[in-house]
Design an enzyme around this catalytic site. Structure first.
Site, short mmCIF file in Angstrom:
data_model
loop_
_atom_site.label_atom_id
_atom_site.label_comp_id
_atom_site.label_asym_id
_atom_site.label_seq_id
_atom_site.Cartn_x
_atom_site.Cartn_y
_atom_site.Cartn_z
N LYS A 1 0.90 -1.02 0.10
CA LYS A 1 -0.02 -0.01 -0.11
C LYS A 1 0.98 1.20 -0.15
CE LYS A 1 -4.56 0.38 1.87
NZ LYS A 1 -5.39 -0.05 2.87
N GLU B 1 -19.81 -5.46 9.88
CA GLU B 1 -20.73 -4.79 10.92
C GLU B 1 -21.99 -5.80 11.24
OE1 GLU B 1 -19.72 -3.90 7.78
OE2 GLU B 1 -18.63 -2.10 8.24
N ARG C 1 -26.22 -2.32 6.67
CA ARG C 1 -26.05 -3.70 6.42
C ARG C 1 -26.46 -4.50 7.63
NH1 ARG C 1 -20.31 -5.31 3.57
NH2 ARG C 1 -21.60 -4.41 1.85
C1 LIG Z 1 -19.41 -2.13 4.73
C2 LIG Z 1 -18.19 -1.41 4.82
N1 LIG Z 1 -17.44 -1.41 6.02
C3 LIG Z 1 -16.26 -0.27 6.09
C4 LIG Z 1 -15.84 0.26 5.03
C5 LIG Z 1 -14.57 1.05 5.08
N2 LIG Z 1 -13.51 0.66 4.36
C6 LIG Z 1 -13.23 1.15 2.96
S1 LIG Z 1 -11.95 0.38 2.46
C7 LIG Z 1 -11.67 -0.50 3.82
C8 LIG Z 1 -10.41 -1.52 3.82
C9 LIG Z 1 -10.29 -2.35 2.51
O1 LIG Z 1 -9.20 -3.03 2.74
P1 LIG Z 1 -8.82 -4.03 1.61
O2 LIG Z 1 -9.99 -4.67 1.25
O3 LIG Z 1 -7.95 -4.97 2.16
O4 LIG Z 1 -8.20 -3.25 0.60
P2 LIG Z 1 -6.98 -2.08 0.57
O5 LIG Z 1 -7.36 -0.71 0.95
O6 LIG Z 1 -6.08 -2.71 1.63
O7 LIG Z 1 -6.31 -2.31 -0.98
C10 LIG Z 1 -12.54 -0.26 4.74
C11 LIG Z 1 -12.91 -0.93 6.26
C12 LIG Z 1 -16.49 0.03 3.78
N3 LIG Z 1 -15.95 0.65 2.61
N4 LIG Z 1 -17.59 -0.94 3.71
#
Ligand SMILES: Cc1ncc(C[n+]2csc(CCOP(=O)(O)OP(=O)(O)O)c2C)c(N)n1
Length: 662
Positions: A301, A388, A416
């Site tokens: 990242k 969630e 959700r």
């Molecule tokens: C239902 C929901 N909960 C929380 C989030 C907030 N959120 C956005 S991206 C993320 C992390 C995603 O991590 P990953 O899937 O590993 O992708 P990366 O950003 O590391 O590439 C979170 C928790 C969201 N978008 N949707």
């Protein structure tokens, strides 16, 4: 100097570039991301991590015929740059500009919109099933992060893939981070796949496939370059029993150690996700597979920007920053605190006085402010991953055992868990407090993140208490009050800076279902208008009252505090006393607070006209600022004043248009 990026007007052009030109293209994309997001803010780290992957995808596949489904889709900026949107890239997340997520209405190359996590595998599988049914031959590629695997829906889809289709390409983009560090057994498990030499062998048919490709030998050398099975190599499936039945991380050791294989998916990985030739070869191979496949990529990242590599959490989703240092603009001295920090710091104080309180976040320690609790009292803090529904039911379980959990979840993500709120929390009348941040607009994120529906979706459920503070001091009172209840309690408050009022030393218990009268009628014989301003709209109600008073009205201003139970007495009293009632809410009009007031007036036979100010029945787009959207849709002082005057037959010319908009 002309850039290769400028020559890529559509994805087909990526296919014309040589290997070294593609590497140059990757550098140019990184530069573009870093410079544009320094001004606009956005998801820098995730996008820097998928530059090579996205180039390789467009090199091997052909959108819009082939389908790329991005989980959350916050990492689709590079895809936007390569699919005819580079000229507008500097408008991303601004008014009228590109959206920060994939959007079907924005481009035919965005086959699926998202913003919430965990949806990509299901959506992509649906597309693959549809393709199989209609007998077409497009490829469906699903790109999901390691943290998406903490989400239940992802597993519901994985469970279903091998039964449903033979052609499905999953790309697991593993950077070990969610927004914060990824947590839980799946994260430990992926780490084991990465680091355990036992899984690091080259799949034989993949090897022979790659050998047949031009430059295949080179790709193979790259594939083997990591020694001793550490990051950067390709692994095979080792179908063997682990030594003991339960490993150190608590995971069972039956059958295949590769969970994807157990689910009927072929597994290739881990692969260096920044190695462009290797990625291209691997995707070429995946295209030919007649079995669903998951390719496990290791990416960094923030790759290519030191500040983002050093602070992955900050640069997951950042505001504007200085390109040379990565520093954000310092907060202005005396600026009001952020609501999320008030919430987190208050929870620490409450936990210090009450041993039954615990804090729960679904992978959002910074966004919700729960990081304050994590730091101060780690034993009272739970990060359950992007989960969630689990967070809510987990809270219910703890509540049955005498604890009072405080779940901090954004209003839109809590949608959700609606069934869990109904079935697990409210039906059993359990004492759980919900702190719903981002209730209202999340302006530059847009419709996936606006929290405009919670009053409506909660108001119909028995047993719960729902409140909205007018400022940060009242948020503290509401948290104090909620955590002293034996019932479910929900507090909604907006994103960003609070009002800047002092917070009392000691919070006070609020009377449940009692509104606060901020300003009563002065009974000066003028036309009486009662303004009910919920939460942050109380400030607008106050300002509108000042303006209306200057124009000859007698105004009362009421802070309703509770949307459930509604203060029937106060609403009825002012409803009868006023000639016009105004309700203001940072929420959808349909089913919201104003609707609750109308229901009450109907029951009580109050016939005073009610002007409702709130969000119309449509999805609200993204914009640079909340104020722009509020102005556009009439959640403003000017429109409130204009609507009141219209009720009395006075319509000033300059605001007529605004009334029409609303
Ligand atoms: C239902 C929901 N909960 C929380 C989030 C907030 N959120 C956005 S991206 C993320 C992390 C995603 O991590 P990953 O899937 O590993 O992708 P990366 O950003 O590391 O590439 C979170 C928790 C969201 N978008 N949707």
């Amino acid at each position: 100097m002309s850039r290769y990026l400028d020559m890529v007007a559509e994805p087909a052009h990526v296919k014309n570039l040589t290997a070294s030109q593609l590497l140059q293209l990757a550098d140019e994309i990184r530069h573009e991301l870093i410079t544009v997001l320094a001004k606009n803010g956005g998801h820098l780290g995730p996008n820097l991590g998928v530059v090579e992957l996205t180039i390789a995808l467009h090199r091997v596949f052909s959108t819009p015929k082939d389908k790329f489904v991005w989980d959350v889709s916050h990492q689709a900026y590079v895809h936007k740059l390569l699919t005819g949107r580079k000229d507008r890239f500097n408008t991303i997340r601004t008014t009228g500009g590109l959206n920060g997520f994939a959007l079907r209405t924005e481009s035919p190359h965005d086959c699926y919109g998202a913003g919430h996590a965990g949806t990509a595998l299901s959506a992509a599988l649906g597309m693959a099933a549809a393709r199989d049914k209609r007998g077409s031959d497009e490829h469906v590629v699903c790109i999901f992060g390691d943290a998406a695997l903490t989400n239940g829906i992802s597993f519901e889809a994985l469970n279903n893939i091998a039964h449903t289709t033979k052609r499905f390409i999953g790309i697991l983009n593993d950077n070990e981070w969610s927004i914060a560090k990824n947590v839980g057994a799946i994260s430990n498990y992926l780490n084991k796949l990465i680091t355990n030499p036992r899984y690091n062998k080259l799949a034989r048919d993949f090897e022979s496939f790659v050998r047949r490709l031009p430059k295949g030998e080179l790709a193979l050398k790259l594939a083997h370059k990591a020694e001793g099975g550490v990051k950067g190599a390709i692994t095979d499936v080792a179908l063997r029993q682990t030594g003991s039945l339960v490993d150190a991380d608590g995971r069972g050791g039956y059958g295949s150690p590769i969970i994807f294989e157990e689910m009927g998916l072929r597994y290739l990985g881990p692969i260096d996700g920044h190695d462009l030739p290797l990625l291209i070869s691997t995707l070429e191979f995946a295209r030919t597979c007649d079995q669903p496949i998951v390719i496990h990529l290791l990416t960094q990242k923030g790759k290519g920007f030191d500040a983002a590599l050093k602070s992955p959490e900050k640069f997951h989703g950042t505001g504007p920053y200085d390109v040379s240092t990565g520093d954000s603009l310092p907060a202005k001295p005396g600026a009001p605190p952020m609501y999320q920090d008030v919430m987190g710091q208050t929870l620490v104080k409450l936990c210090q006085k009450d041993n039954t309180l615990v804090g729960i976040t679904a992978a959002m320690p910074s966004g919700t402010g729960l990081k304050h609790l994590e730091k101060a009292m780690p034993d009272r803090y739970f990060d359950v991953g992007i989960a969630e529904e689990h967070a809510v039911i987990f809270a219910a379980g703890m509540a049955t055992m005498g604890f009072h959990p405080v779940c901090a979840i954004y209003s839109s993500f809590l949608q959700r868990a609606y069934d869990c709120i109904h079935h697990d929390i409210c039906l059993q009348d359990l004492p759980v407090t919900f702190c719903m941040d981002r209730a209202g607009l999340s302006a530059n994120d847009g419709p996936t993140h606006h929290g405009l529906f919670d009053i409506a979706y909660l108001r119909c459920l028995p047993n719960l208490i729902a409140m909205a503070p007018k400022d940060e001091d009242e948020l503290v009172d509401m948290m104090f009050t909620a955590t002293h209840q034996r019932h479910p309690a929900f507090i909604r408050y907006p994103r960003g800076a609070a009002e800047g009022v002092p917070i009392k030393e000691e919070p006070k218990l609020l009377e449940i279902g009692k509104a606060e009268v901020i300003q009563n009628f002065s009974s000066n014989g003028k036309k009486k208008v009662a303004l009910f301003g919920l939460g942050p709209m109380c400030a607008i109600a106050r300002k509108a009252a000042i303006q209306l008073a200057a124009e000859g009205f007698d105004c009362a201003v009421i802070n309703p505090r509770f949307t459930k139970p509604l203060d029937a007495g106060t609403h009825e009293f002012f409803g009868r006393a006023a000639e016009v009632v105004v309700t203001l809410e940072d929420h959808a009009l349909m089913g919201g607070y104003g609707s609750a007031v109308l229901e009450l007036f109907s029951e009580k036979g109050v016939t005073t006209p009610v002007v409702r100010i709130g969000w119309p029945d449509q999805f609200i787009e993204h914009a640079s600022t909340q104020d722009e959207l509020r102005k556009k849709y009439g959640l403003s002082v000017e429109n409130t004043v204009a609507k009141v005057k219209a009720q009395f037959g006075e319509v000033p010319a300059q605001v007529t248009k605004l009334i029409e908009v609303v």
